[in-house]
Design a protein around this motif. Structure first.
Motif, short mmCIF file in Angstrom:
data_model
loop_
_atom_site.label_atom_id
_atom_site.label_comp_id
_atom_site.label_asym_id
_atom_site.label_seq_id
_atom_site.Cartn_x
_atom_site.Cartn_y
_atom_site.Cartn_z
N CYS A 53 0.83 -1.21 0.00
CA CYS A 53 0.00 0.00 0.00
C CYS A 53 0.86 1.26 0.00
CB CYS A 53 -0.89 0.04 1.24
SG CYS A 53 -2.14 -1.27 1.31
N VAL A 54 0.35 2.26 -0.67
CA VAL A 54 0.89 3.62 -0.60
C VAL A 54 -0.15 4.49 0.09
CG1 VAL A 54 1.68 5.63 -1.92
CG2 VAL A 54 2.22 3.31 -2.71
N PHE A 55 0.30 5.41 0.93
CA PHE A 55 -0.59 6.35 1.59
C PHE A 55 -0.09 7.76 1.38
CE2 PHE A 55 -1.49 8.81 5.58
CZ PHE A 55 -2.85 9.02 5.34
N PHE A 56 -0.97 8.63 0.87
CA PHE A 56 -0.65 10.04 0.67
C PHE A 56 -1.34 10.89 1.72
CE2 PHE A 56 0.07 8.54 -3.72
CZ PHE A 56 1.30 9.11 -3.97
N ASP A 57 -0.56 11.76 2.36
CA ASP A 57 -1.10 12.71 3.33
C ASP A 57 -0.29 13.99 3.20
OD1 ASP A 57 -1.75 14.03 6.01
OD2 ASP A 57 -2.84 12.16 6.26
N ASP A 58 -0.91 15.13 3.51
CA ASP A 58 -0.21 16.41 3.41
C ASP A 58 0.44 16.81 4.73
OD1 ASP A 58 -2.82 16.81 4.50
OD2 ASP A 58 -2.66 18.95 4.09
#
Length: 209
Positions: free
Chosen positions: A169-174
């Motif tokens: 899994c990849v997770f994007f957050d700012d």
């Protein structure tokens, strides 16, 4: 971990999928100097602090007396307005993100949501942007679960509920601490900048679109 192919991509909402602007909700409805003060990074009126409490699962009705006591009734009433008109703080999806979700799905990748958001206001996201509801395979909302990024338990809940392998899994957050939280449970956590950079980061991990 690096040898396992990416199968799923998980997205934060505000600052990643959605543009979130407190000023868009309050501007033109309250005096400019009041809005400017509320929106200062130092959070002198506590809006972001109280909202974070709601994101962690507290109800507005339980928090509101604290807002009155700590900020005064005038500011508290503006906070009430903000929560009741939260959709106005969501002016748009961020450029290229709906297209990225659609491309990922078209190429067989799972797309998921994982957000710190109050159970009382999250409905605005899908009501205002129904395409997100159509594209996402599922979403974990902190205020519903009473769990909160960057704590490990909310990532682990998402993995378990969606049947995902962290290493794939990849997770994007700012927010950097939320990216670190994902990395700590074995997810490829990446700090979001924009849709193009996200595509480049995914390509570097072997995602082909």
């Amino acid at each position: 971990m690096a040898n396992q192919p990416i199968t799923d991509v998980i997205f934060d909402f505000c600052g990643v999928l959605l543009d979130w602007q407190t000023r868009s909700c309050l501007g033109g409805r309250f005096p400019d100097d009041v809005v400017n003060r509320i929106c200062e990074d130092s959070d002198p009126c506590g809006f972001f602090h109280y909202e974070d409490r709601m994101d962690a699962g507290e109800d507005f009705a339980d928090i509101y007396p604290d807002v009155v006591r700590e900020q005064g009734e005038d500011t508290a009433e503006i906070f009430r307005y903000y929560i009741e008109h939260y959709d106005d703080a969501l002016p748009r999806t961020l450029p290229g993100m709906v297209e990225l979700l659609a491309d990922l799905k078209a190429h067989g990748y799972g797309v998921w949501g994982l957000t710190n958001w109050s159970h009382e206001t999250f409905h605005f996201a899908f009501e205002k942007f129904p395409r997100l509801a159509e594209l996402l395979d599922g979403t974990v909302v902190s205020g519903v679960e009473k769990l909160h990024k960057p704590n490990a338990d909310i990532y682990e809940l998402a993995l378990s509920r969606f049947g995902l392998n962290a290493a794939q899994c990849v997770f994007f957050d700012d927010t950097a601490k939320n990216v670190a939280g994902a990395n700590e449970v074995g997810i490829h956590g990446l700090l979001f900048e924009n849709a193009l950079a996200a595509r480049e980061s995914l390509a570097a991990l072997g995602v082909r679109l």
